[in-house]
Design an enzyme around this catalytic site. Sequence first.
Site, PDB file in Angstrom:
ATOM      1  N   LYS A   1       1.058  -1.303   0.057  1.00  0.00           N
ATOM      2  CA  LYS A   1       0.082   0.251   0.160  1.00  0.00           C
ATOM      3  C   LYS A   1       1.143   0.836   0.200  1.00  0.00           C
ATOM      4  CE  LYS A   1      -1.783  -1.807   3.568  1.00  0.00           C
ATOM      5  NZ  LYS A   1      -2.628  -1.817   5.485  1.00  0.00           N
TER       6      LYS A   1
ATOM      7  N   THR B   1      -8.486   9.003   8.261  1.00  0.00           N
ATOM      8  CA  THR B   1      -7.811   7.894   7.951  1.00  0.00           C
ATOM      9  C   THR B   1      -7.970   6.883   8.576  1.00  0.00           C
ATOM     10  OG1 THR B   1      -5.766   8.901   8.157  1.00  0.00           O
ATOM     11  CG2 THR B   1      -7.324   8.938   6.183  1.00  0.00           C
TER      12      THR B   1
ATOM     13  N   GLY C   1      -7.687   3.298  10.887  1.00  0.00           N
ATOM     14  CA  GLY C   1      -7.938   2.380  10.777  1.00  0.00           C
ATOM     15  C   GLY C   1      -8.475   1.915   9.040  1.00  0.00           C
ATOM     16  N   THR C   2      -7.865   2.788   8.083  1.00  0.00           N
ATOM     17  CA  THR C   2      -7.965   2.108   7.089  1.00  0.00           C
ATOM     18  C   THR C   2      -7.420   0.999   6.477  1.00  0.00           C
ATOM     19  OG1 THR C   2      -6.077   3.861   5.951  1.00  0.00           O
ATOM     20  CG2 THR C   2      -8.250   4.920   5.373  1.00  0.00           C
ATOM     21  N   GLY C   3      -6.065   0.736   6.908  1.00  0.00           N
ATOM     22  CA  GLY C   3      -5.087  -0.684   6.392  1.00  0.00           C
ATOM     23  C   GLY C   3      -5.672  -1.874   7.306  1.00  0.00           C
ATOM     24  N   CYS C   4      -6.968  -1.519   8.388  1.00  0.00           N
ATOM     25  CA  CYS C   4      -7.660  -2.756   9.011  1.00  0.00           C
ATOM     26  C   CYS C   4      -9.114  -3.054   8.074  1.00  0.00           C
ATOM     27  CB  CYS C   4      -8.301  -2.130  10.055  1.00  0.00           C
ATOM     28  SG  CYS C   4      -6.758  -1.578  11.663  1.00  0.00           S
TER      29      CYS C   4
END
Length: 614
Positions: free
Chosen positions: A293, A326, A328-331
């Site tokens: 990412k 933003t 928590g975008t990865g989870c």
Amino acid sequence: MSFGFSSYILSEPLLRTDLSRWMKLDGWIKTGLLIRFRVESENPIHSQNYNFMAYDAQFLSTSLSFHSLYKSVPQGFRQSKGLILLLVNSRINRNKHTGIFMEMQGNGSPTTSNQSTINIPHVLTVAGSDSGAGAGIQADLKACAARGVYCSTVITAVTAQNTAGVQGVNVVPEDFVAEQMKSVLSDMHVDVVKTGMLPSIGIVKILHQHLREYPVRALVVDPVMVSTSGDVLAGPSVLAGFREELLPMANIITPNLKEASALLDGVKIKTVSDMRSAAKLLHDKGARNVLVKGGDLPDSLDAVDIFFDGEHLYELRSSRIKTRNTHGTGCTLASCIAAELAKGASMLEAVKVAKCFVETALDYSKEIFIGNGPQGPFDHLMKLKSNAHNSGRQVRFNPSDLFLYAVTDSGMNRRWGHSISDAVKAAVQGGATIVQLREKDIETRDFVEAAKSCLQICRAHGVPLLINDRIDVALACDADGVHIGQSDMPAHTARALLGPEKIIGVSCKTPEQAEQAWIAGADYIGCGGVYPTNTKANNLTVGLDGLKTVCLASKLPVVAIGGIKVSNARPVMEIGVPNLKGVAVVSAIFDSECVLTETRKLHAVLTEATAAVK
Ligand SMILES: Cc1ncc(COP(=O)(O)OP(=O)(O)O)c(N)n1
Ligand SMILES: Cc1ncsc1CCOP(=O)(O)O
């Protein structure tokens, strides 16, 4: 529609089985049979909805063999696990289907039961809890719920966390992590496991063991090491665990630039070309698919991610949403990939859907403000704004809003050279108390744009804005509700899609329709045509008597429509039934050069008539 799914081993004897042995055809099933066939392989990329076949009645009246279906499945998959869904049309009602539940017995012959079951796609998340609920387990639950997938949880750590950062971490004892895992995996059918914060090498090992004992279709590894606020969530020993235990089991790994670099012994990743090399190197370490990412990539206008499936490198770009929210975008991205895989998507499809979902949710959530720290959560379910008390729209529908109901018409606006928003603005300034956009010949994109600008105007005046027929447009612009007719989407379905807060109006010409609208959860009904109209072709005129009959029968407030204008509005308001709350008009105000003046005139007539009735 009800239907049944079951897993079984695809084999030639099964497919040769005569259909009549599986289910009682009983004479009534005559119109046809649909077979949806799903082939599953260990690697979800190769899983696919294989076939969708229709057989007609002649087939069923004789014996149906699945030989041809079997032939169409590639050799390599003939022993794969499969799912079969049978939809059998009823002779009486073509839209009605029944399902058959099948399972293989030891002797290889399938059995059936009339009980309909639906296998629910299921993701298990193994991750840490975030007290602020922006990331971690909480984000995973919301992402799966938003994608329509069940999510069970194994909590590895409890963090004290908010929009400012991580204040504390309490790691769950390893044996208790193991206990949670066993509880879920020994009882429930989990399709996909997604991992987040794994705070100790022991927990990584426990996960590894459980996945060997209870294999799942796919493992999605989000190698969480450092929180977005910069706090360390997993130490160097875990890094070794990721490399040695998890990467070789992972169907996909989704590191950001820092995590990819850590997994690759500190290699520098600063450009898209570095990301491509990193994706290949991580693939070499065992992950079957890699998504690097690039959210932290400096100087990039787009959000660029690199996806590598071992053969092809894909550069996936989406627009970078400028927002503080933003956290928590990865989870969320990883959970959404897991959810799509659980539903049966291919890996590339799952990644693309997940990226699009995150982008949409971030865009929706730009204006929300939760917490005072630098990084806020976003709204996975995209519902918070419509429920916010300060959003400008009143909390619930107020029937007195139906007093002067302005319904737009693109043809009339074109004739007078008015844009939709100018016409709406004039109507609202002239005294319209509710507005409906009834745009029959407009491109969807233009409709959504027009609706958004009308919404701003209406919100500024505290006037609800409804959309005619188009639930999708109402959802897209977060309008206050919809108005639907008898041949549009059923009101109860619209209610299910729009939720309890939105206003739903239904056109009704009879007491029976009014009763149905009430049962379906409508807020008001529109009744007409009261007078003949040129605005709607072939519209039956019910007259003042018809209007009165419907009003008396209706448990909902009513607005009268059809041919109503300044000269004939008074008798409508004077029918003397308390639940008649107002009139809805198109041409009386919009088929004129000065919408503002015409609306004012009508408002004055309605006010006078109401005062006289009281
Ligand atoms: C307030 C109000 N009442 C009735 C109608 C007619 O709606 P419908 O039956 O869906 O017909 P169309 O408007 O789609 O032609 C309405 N629009 N508004
Ligand atoms: C949409 C609709 N539904 C019943 S009558 C009608 C048309 C109303 O338009 P007008 O107010 O110009 O008669």
